[in-house]
Design a protein around this motif. Structure first.
Motif, PDB file in Angstrom:
ATOM      1  N   SER A 171       1.024  -1.255  -0.027  1.00 13.16           N
ATOM      2  CA  SER A 171       0.070   0.823   0.035  1.00 13.16           C
ATOM      3  C   SER A 171       0.639   1.223  -0.155  1.00 13.16           C
ATOM      4  N   ALA A 174       2.473   1.781  -3.031  1.00  7.64           N
ATOM      5  CA  ALA A 174       1.691   2.163  -4.524  1.00  7.64           C
ATOM      6  C   ALA A 174       0.669   3.639  -3.779  1.00  7.64           C
ATOM      7  N   GLY A 175       1.121   4.518  -2.559  1.00  8.53           N
ATOM      8  CA  GLY A 175       0.911   5.628  -2.866  1.00  8.53           C
ATOM      9  C   GLY A 175      -0.514   5.489  -1.503  1.00  8.53           C
ATOM     10  N   ASP A 176      -0.462   4.979  -1.000  1.00  2.58           N
ATOM     11  CA  ASP A 176      -2.071   5.302  -0.278  1.00  2.58           C
ATOM     12  C   ASP A 176      -1.478   4.472   1.195  1.00  2.58           C
ATOM     13  N   ALA A 203      -2.781   6.251   3.602  1.00  2.00           N
ATOM     14  CA  ALA A 203      -4.004   5.842   4.541  1.00  2.00           C
ATOM     15  C   ALA A 203      -4.027   3.900   5.159  1.00  2.00           C
ATOM     16  N   ALA A 204      -3.765   3.669   3.716  1.00  2.00           N
ATOM     17  CA  ALA A 204      -4.102   1.885   3.880  1.00  2.00           C
ATOM     18  C   ALA A 204      -3.078   1.436   5.115  1.00  2.00           C
TER      19      ALA A 204
END
Length: 343
Positions: free
Chosen positions: A296, A299-301, A303-304
């Protein structure tokens, strides 16, 4: 697990009795040179993943020091222990007056290994040093593993490390040194061990009578063992490969199929004599969530990634609480598996 020692896996040899060690020649030479110099540190923090030989190295070095008590006369290499020597026999039987092995005790009522090294165990070190203080011999304490010290036990060890007795040696093992008290780490000389190479892992398993014989099973064990002998034994002798497959099915399934898969896995992990494979599953679950968080983040997410990283801690707390209060393991596992599915 071994009937004589519940902490020893089926197919393994207790580190105190194991004369084989693979993959850590540089560490062996470092310890031998330190002792021979007469300037070796009084506390060595032997770091690395579980099951790669840290305890076997510690007992081998203890044997070396006890067999060569005068540093100036000691060789600069660790010889393979002679099982017929008096020192080796004493170490293997736990009868040495100069070596203390601190590890999680066995609960006399249940026969199970306790979840932590308590301050009562650490007090044995104080008694050990008082009993042997006039002998002039080396007094060696192996803490296996320091990660298992509860808070009071860790503080008690710290006090001894701050004022070590003369001719004392502490071999402090840790699977996750970042979890130790910084004050303990600061009083130890770190010695980091790496996971075993494929060749060293194969040799170690062959020495235990569990050779990898080729084919898909060997490829699977090599990939999943991550250079750890204990992890390989859990895959080979405890159904670890099947547990990973069952967990993958839980994650990949949906609806009633997923629920059935969760029940099947939870039944196995909460069954009789399931402690080893339960611990293996918890380790795999943690690895799974950490890998998710890493994916995550890449992938730049963020928050996840943050949620998944926090879940590692939260589920660990849930399991610890359930064990402390003897809650129903299957129900706890169903909750944990559902949380993992939602991650």
């Amino acid at each position: 697990m071994s009937e004589n020692d519940p902490s020893v896996l089926d197919g393994a040899i207790a580190p105190s009795k194991n004369t084989h060690l693979f993959g850590h020649q540089a560490a062996e030479d470092f310890l031998a040179a330190g002792h021979a110099s007469g300037k070796g540190h009084h506390a060595i923090l032997i770091e690395g993943p579980e099951g790669i030989g840290k305890a076997t190295l510690a007992f081998r070095f203890a044997n070396h020091v006890m067999s060569n008590p005068e540093p100036s006369l000691a060789p600069r290499y660790l010889a393979k222990p002679d099982p017929d020597s008096a020192v080796s026999r004493q170490i293997a039987s736990g009868a040495s007056h100069n070596l203390l092995h601190l590890t999680k005790p066995v609960d006399e009522k249940t026969g199970r290994t306790k979840t932590a090294i308590t301050v009562d165990e650490v007090r044995k070190a104080g008694h050990f040093f008082s009993q042997t203080s006039g002998t002039g011999n080396w007094r060696i304490v192996i803490i296996d593993a320091a990660d298992d010290l509860n808070r009071n036990a860790a503080n008690a060890i710290l006090k001894i490390l701050e004022e070590p007795p003369r001719r004392s040696l502490f071999l402090v093992l840790s699977h996750a040194p970042g979890r130790l008290l910084p004050t303990i780490r600061s009083r130890c000389q770190p010695l980091k061990l790496s996971p075993l190479s494929d060749n060293d892992l194969s040799q170690a398993l062959a020495a235990l009578g569990s050779p990898l014989t080729g084919g898909k099973t060997e490829e699977t064990v090599r990939a999943l063992a991550k250079g750890s002998v204990s992890r390989a034994l859990k895959l080979l002798n405890y159904g670890g490969t099947e547990i990973i497959g069952a967990f993958d099915e839980v994650i990949a399934s949906e609806g009633p199929t997923a629920r059935k898969a969760m029940h099947r896995l939870a039944d196995v992990l909460s069954g009789k004599d399931s402690e080893v494979i339960f611990g293996f599953f918890l380790e795999h679950l943690g690895d799974h969530l950490v890998a998710l968080a890493r994916q995550s983040a890449l992938a730049g997410d963020l928050a996840a990634a943050d949620r998944q990283a926090k879940l590692v801690f939260d589920l660990g707390e849930k399991i610890t609480t359930a064990q402390a209060y003897n809650l129903d393991r299957k129900q706890t596992l169903m909750s944990v598996l559902e949380a993992a599915r939602q991650a």
